[in-house]
Write an enzyme that holds these catalytic residues in place. Structure first.
Site, PDB file in Angstrom:
ATOM      1  N   ASP A   1       0.855  -1.179   0.000  1.00 16.93           N
ATOM      2  CA  ASP A   1       0.000   0.000   0.000  1.00 16.93           C
ATOM      3  C   ASP A   1       0.898   1.238   0.000  1.00 16.93           C
ATOM      4  O   ASP A   1       2.074   1.172   0.371  1.00 16.93           O
ATOM      5  CB  ASP A   1      -0.902  -0.040   1.238  1.00 16.93           C
ATOM      6  CG  ASP A   1      -1.670   1.241   1.433  1.00 16.93           C
ATOM      7  OD1 ASP A   1      -2.360   1.670   0.494  1.00 16.93           O
ATOM      8  OD2 ASP A   1      -1.576   1.821   2.532  1.00 16.93           O
TER       9      ASP A   1
ATOM     10  N   ASP B   1      -0.169   5.196   0.791  1.00 11.26           N
ATOM     11  CA  ASP B   1      -0.372   6.172   1.859  1.00 11.26           C
ATOM     12  C   ASP B   1      -0.546   5.478   3.202  1.00 11.26           C
ATOM     13  O   ASP B   1      -1.378   4.581   3.356  1.00 11.26           O
ATOM     14  CB  ASP B   1      -1.593   7.029   1.535  1.00 11.26           C
ATOM     15  CG  ASP B   1      -1.387   7.831   0.264  1.00 11.26           C
ATOM     16  OD1 ASP B   1      -0.670   8.834   0.313  1.00 11.26           O
ATOM     17  OD2 ASP B   1      -1.915   7.420  -0.785  1.00 11.26           O
TER      18      ASP B   1
ATOM     19  N   ASP C   1      -2.528  -0.680   5.733  1.00 11.93           N
ATOM     20  CA  ASP C   1      -2.889  -0.036   6.997  1.00 11.93           C
ATOM     21  C   ASP C   1      -4.370   0.286   7.139  1.00 11.93           C
ATOM     22  O   ASP C   1      -4.792   0.706   8.207  1.00 11.93           O
ATOM     23  CB  ASP C   1      -2.102   1.267   7.165  1.00 11.93           C
ATOM     24  CG  ASP C   1      -2.584   2.369   6.225  1.00 11.93           C
ATOM     25  OD1 ASP C   1      -2.668   2.116   4.995  1.00 11.93           O
ATOM     26  OD2 ASP C   1      -2.900   3.469   6.707  1.00 11.93           O
TER      27      ASP C   1
END
Length: 268
Positions: A9, A11, A220
Site C-alpha cells: 500500500d 499512503d 494499513d
C-alpha cells in the site's frame, strides 16, 4: 513457502507521515528486487500518482508492476495495461447526481489518471487529491463528456465528519451495483463491483504464475483487507486502523518507525 511477490500500500504504509519514503524502506525494497522478488505498489492512487515513487524505488521496466485505483487497473511499470475494470457512464451519472443533490463534494478518476469534478466551487480535498497524484484537474459536467465515458472510480470526499454522516446512506444507495469502500477518513470510493485490491492482486499474480502463499501484502486501512485475505502473509502497519490490525497475520512498526524494513527482515 518463499515469498515471491510483495504488494505495498502507499499512503500510511510506503510513505511516512511526511509523505516520504524512509531510507530503510528504499534499502529493503532494493534488496528484495535484487533477490528477484517482485515488489508492486497496490494503491488507491492512479498510476500518475505512483510512478515517481516507483522510479525512486527502482520498480521499473516491463516485468515490474503496479495495482492502481484499488485494483481497477493493473499495469506494468513501463505503462502496459494488464487488467482493467471500469464503471459505466450510467453509474457515473448516478453518483454525480447524488453528490449534487446532497451537496457532497464528488469527483471521478479517469482510466488515464485525470481527476474530473462537476463542482465549480472545488473542494480542498479534490485539489489535494490532484496535487498528490500529479494529476490534471478538470471541471466538467457529465454532458460535457462522451456519452460512453467510463471511469476508474468515483470519490465522495470531504471532512471526516461529512463522510461519516453519509457513508451508510451512500452504501445503501450504491452497494448493490458497485464496490463501495472507505479508503481513508476523507474519501469514500465507488468502483466496479469486481474491483478490490485483493482481486487486482489475484488477477496479476495468476498471470505471473505466483501462488497466494508466495505473496505478502502490507497495508494499513480497510481498503487493504481484501489483499490481506488473498495473500499468504498479511502485514499491518503499526499506525494502521484497528480493523486492519485484526485481519493481519503480523503487526509491524509504524510508517515512521521502519515498519516496512522490519517486516521484510522478518519474512524474507
Amino acid at each position: 513457502m518463499a515469498i515471491k511477490f510483495i504488494a505495498l500500500d502507499t499512503d500510511g504504509t510506503l510513505l511516512d507521515s511526511n509523505g516520504k519514503i524512509l531510507p530503510s524502506t528504499k534499502e529493503a525494497v532494493k534488496k528484495a528486487l535484487d533477490q528477484g522478488i517482485k515488489v508492486a505498489l497496490c494503491s488507491g492512487r492512479p498510476i500518475a500518482g505512483l510512478k515517481h515513487f516507483m522510479d525512486e524505488l527502482g520498480i521499473v521496466g516491463p516485468d515490474q508492476y503496479a495495482i492502481t485505483l484499488n485494483g481497477a487497473i493493473t499495469i506494468t511499470a513501463d505503462g502496459q495495461v494488464m487488467t482493467e475494470d471500469l464503471v459505466s457512464n450510467k453509474f457515473y451519472r448516478k453518483m454525480y447526481d447524488f453528490g449534487k443533490k446532497h451537496h457532497i463534494p464528488f469527483n471521478v478518476v479517469s482510466p488515464d489518471s485525470k481527476i474530473i469534478t462537476g463542482d465549480h466551487d472545488v473542494d480542498l480535498m479534490i485539489y489535494t487529491q490532484a496535487y498528490e497524484n500529479s494529476a490534471t484537474l478538470y471541471i466538467r459536467q457529465p454532458d460535457e463528456l462522451p456519452a460512453d465515458f467510463e471511469i476508474a472510480k468515483g470519490c465522495f470526499v470531504g471532512k471526516e465528519q461529512l463522510i461519516d454522516q453519509w457513508e451508510e446512506k451512500i452504501s445503501q444507495e450504491f452497494e448493490k451495483d458497485l464496490y463501495v469502500v472507505r479508503a481513508d477518513s476523507c474519501f469514500l470510493e465507488l468502483l466496479h463491483p469486481g474491483v478490490s485490491k485483493g482481486n487486482g492482486l489475484k488477477e496479476l499474480t495468476e498471470k505471473l504464475g505466483i501462488k497466494p502463499d508466495e505473496v505478502m501484502a502490507i497495508g494499513d486501512e480497510r481498503n487493504d483487507l481484501t489483499m490481506f485475505e488473498f495473500a499468504g502473509t498479511a502485514v499491518c502497519m503499526g499506525n494502521g486502523s484497528p480493523v486492519a490490525k485484526e485481519h493481519a497475520d503480523y503487526v509491524t512498526a509504524s510508517n515512521d518507525e521502519d515498519g516496512i524494513s522490519t517486516a521484510f527482515e522478518k519474512f524474507l
